[in-house]
Design a protein around this motif. Sequence first.
Motif, PDB file in Angstrom:
ATOM      1  N   GLN A 213      43.427  27.654  50.853  1.00 45.45           N
ATOM      2  CA  GLN A 213      43.780  26.239  50.691  1.00 45.45           C
ATOM      3  C   GLN A 213      44.894  26.064  49.653  1.00 45.45           C
TER       4      GLN A 213
ATOM      5  N   SER B  54      48.620  24.496  61.820  1.00 42.11           N
ATOM      6  CA  SER B  54      47.370  23.875  61.372  1.00 42.11           C
ATOM      7  C   SER B  54      47.630  22.802  60.335  1.00 42.11           C
ATOM      8  N   MET B  55      48.559  23.085  59.422  1.00 39.11           N
ATOM      9  CA  MET B  55      48.847  22.093  58.385  1.00 39.11           C
ATOM     10  C   MET B  55      49.595  20.908  58.970  1.00 39.11           C
TER      11      MET B  55
ATOM     12  N   LYS C 287      48.153  26.995  51.251  1.00 39.91           N
ATOM     13  CA  LYS C 287      48.641  25.923  52.123  1.00 39.91           C
ATOM     14  C   LYS C 287      49.340  24.830  51.304  1.00 39.91           C
TER      15      LYS C 287
ATOM     16  N   THR D 128      49.281  13.754  58.317  1.00 41.94           N
ATOM     17  CA  THR D 128      49.831  12.642  59.105  1.00 41.94           C
ATOM     18  C   THR D 128      51.170  12.200  58.527  1.00 41.94           C
TER      19      THR D 128
ATOM     20  N   GLN E 115      42.312  16.569  51.605  1.00 47.01           N
ATOM     21  CA  GLN E 115      42.330  17.397  52.802  1.00 47.01           C
ATOM     22  C   GLN E 115      42.331  18.887  52.469  1.00 47.01           C
ATOM     23  N   SER E 116      42.779  19.235  51.291  1.00 43.33           N
ATOM     24  CA  SER E 116      42.795  20.647  50.878  1.00 43.33           C
ATOM     25  C   SER E 116      41.429  21.127  50.382  1.00 43.33           C
TER      26      SER E 116
ATOM     27  N   ASP F 105      49.248  19.708  61.831  1.00 41.27           N
ATOM     28  CA  ASP F 105      48.287  18.852  62.523  1.00 41.27           C
ATOM     29  C   ASP F 105      47.428  18.072  61.547  1.00 41.27           C
ATOM     30  N   GLU F 106      47.148  18.674  60.385  1.00 38.75           N
ATOM     31  CA  GLU F 106      46.281  18.019  59.412  1.00 38.75           C
ATOM     32  C   GLU F 106      46.997  16.849  58.703  1.00 38.75           C
TER      33      GLU F 106
ATOM     34  N   VAL G 234      37.878  21.955  51.044  1.00 34.03           N
ATOM     35  CA  VAL G 234      36.983  22.301  52.165  1.00 34.03           C
ATOM     36  C   VAL G 234      35.813  23.125  51.621  1.00 34.03           C
TER      37      VAL G 234
END
Length: 709
Positions: free
Chosen positions: A95, A134-135, A98, A140, A209-210, A137-138, A212
């Motif tokens: 994470q 993936s990022m 990312k 917006t 969002q990071s 898509d996460e 998890v």
Amino acid sequence: MVAKIKHIMKDHLRKIERIKTIKWSLYGLVAIIMYLTMLTNVIPESLDVSLYSRADRDIASPITIENKTATEDERSKAAQVEAIYVYRDEVSQSQLDKLNDLFSGIEKVKNNDASNDRSIEEELKDLKVLLSVSMADEMTDETLVPLLQAEMTQISLIKELTLSEVMEVMTDRVSIDNLEESKNDVEDRLSLTSLPNDQKQAMITVAQQSIVPNYFLDPEQTEQSRQEAIEAVQPVMIREGQIIVEEGAMINREVMEQLRLAGLLDEGFDAIPYVGLALLVLLLTGYLYYFFQDVRSRVRTSNTNLFIIVLIYFSTLLVLKLTSLLQGIELPGIAYIVPAAVGTMLIKMLFNEQLAIASGILFAVCAGVFFNGEITGPMNASLAFYVLMSSLSGVFFLGKRNHRSNILKAGLLVSLINIVSVAILLMLKNGQYSGVELTYHMVFAFLSGFLSSMLTLGLMPFFEAGFRIISTTRLIELSNPNHPLLRKILVETPGTYHHSVMVANLSEAACESIGANGLLARVGAYYHDIGKTKRPHFFIENQMNMENPHDKISPHLSKTIIISHATDGADMLRKHRLPKEIVDIAEQHHGTTLLKYFYYKANEQADESIPEADFRYPGPRAQTKEAAVVGIADCIEAAVRSMNKPNPMAIESLVRKIITERLEDGQFDECDLSLRELDLVATTILETLNGIFHSRIEYPTEIKKKVTL
């Protein structure tokens, strides 16, 4: 004709004596006696109790058994282990990587746009190209646009704050359960910054969002832990002797289940204890059978002797059983009064030591069952040990020579061993006993030995007289020179008496060399020629300085007189009620041998050949080793005595010849003498004869004269 009928009847009785059906029936009788006497001690106890009633006494478990229902309950509880989670550092690092990629991409797009003014849409498009799928898509557009609109200094601040918060949270354990809480904490802290609201909100969104979960459930370790917890649970056991319910306590469902498992509830007929007792009895009976087959004993070949053993077993087991009933009396150590040694002492006196020792082991096992009233198990090991020690000491202290006077002495020594045995048991239990209790224990143990000797003395005459059994004690009494029949032989036939003593010496040594009863052979030899007292002067050893009467009568009459001494002697011994074994030796010691001297003499005088059967003894042939050995010794002693100058070589040649002739004549066909044993008999007799006829030093003539003077 009458003699022939008697011989046929005797032969028939001997065959009956060895019928195997009778023997098996007697072994079966032993088994039945043991089973019936122990039956009441193994019948399962059943309680008349009902649910939610009160126990009228303490109820203990008679067995050790697992309470499977309680065990399963304990395992179910143990299976409720906490779930095992594992922290995965690689998730946290991923994470953070990312986030670094995101801000690196923003910085790159901003740097590329420094010289040209591009629209925010183009920058957004370039940024998404740089980001991973993936990022991309996460994130917006609403989140990325404010970040692209921010100044570089603001982006650096946002990057620093976001990485710091995410690192702080992700270095800790974040599970699904506390994920939302962790995100809310980040939002609260980042909301305090002075950034514009749109940038602040974008920063919060990126940070949240990071974050998890990095702390996950490990199903394998959880299941392993569960299995280990289940396996660690020990079975819930109802122990033998454990109090299931105390007096006055309520009998609930749990207690009822424990009573059921312990077999204390009346739930119908249960055959298992009866089958177990039957197996025990079969084991003990088989043990006795195979022991009797191996040991040298008259029990092996005589149904009468086996019946006597059965009676002794019945008497001893009955005494043990009746004594066990005294346990209901409230006296400490009352069980130790049991006269345990009576059975083994009787068997030792009437038969031999090996049978007595084997029987002592059997009595100890049975006593363990008889005296199980005060314990919860099937056998009382303490009483079994006590009975074994008492029984064996009764055997050993009687000694090799079973004089009646030794019985009381042995009883006293048995009492001392009993006291020592009780002391051992009490000390091993390590209990606290008062002086009065100890006194009771010791007094009862002492009385046990005394009662054993008294019962032995009382029962011995019954077995000896009732069955005309020959015991060691009886043999010793019969060997007393003051016995009327021995006095008769000594006074009326002194030559025969001397001959009988010599035969006794030879027979005893020979029998002992092959494991036969030497004392029986000796005493049998004393009486084997008692029939000669009827016509003493017709036998050469009693013809002192007189003419031989056989010279004046026919060989047939001489044969009749000589042969009759065996049957006459047997009749005299029966009339005086001597034991059957002694009578058999007198009757069988000549077997069916041929009177060679008179047979050849008769043939010389006759015109035609005379059948050998007319000059043979009527028999029967020797049925036992003792009778066979006495017959050999009788013939050898008479032959050696008639030699002019006996020397070792001549004696050995004569001994071997006599035994060989008897063997070839079939005189040993009806007894179990082996060739090896015959050789041992010959060797032993030769050693004894050489000791009697050893060469003496010749005195010089002068010394002889002095000695004579």
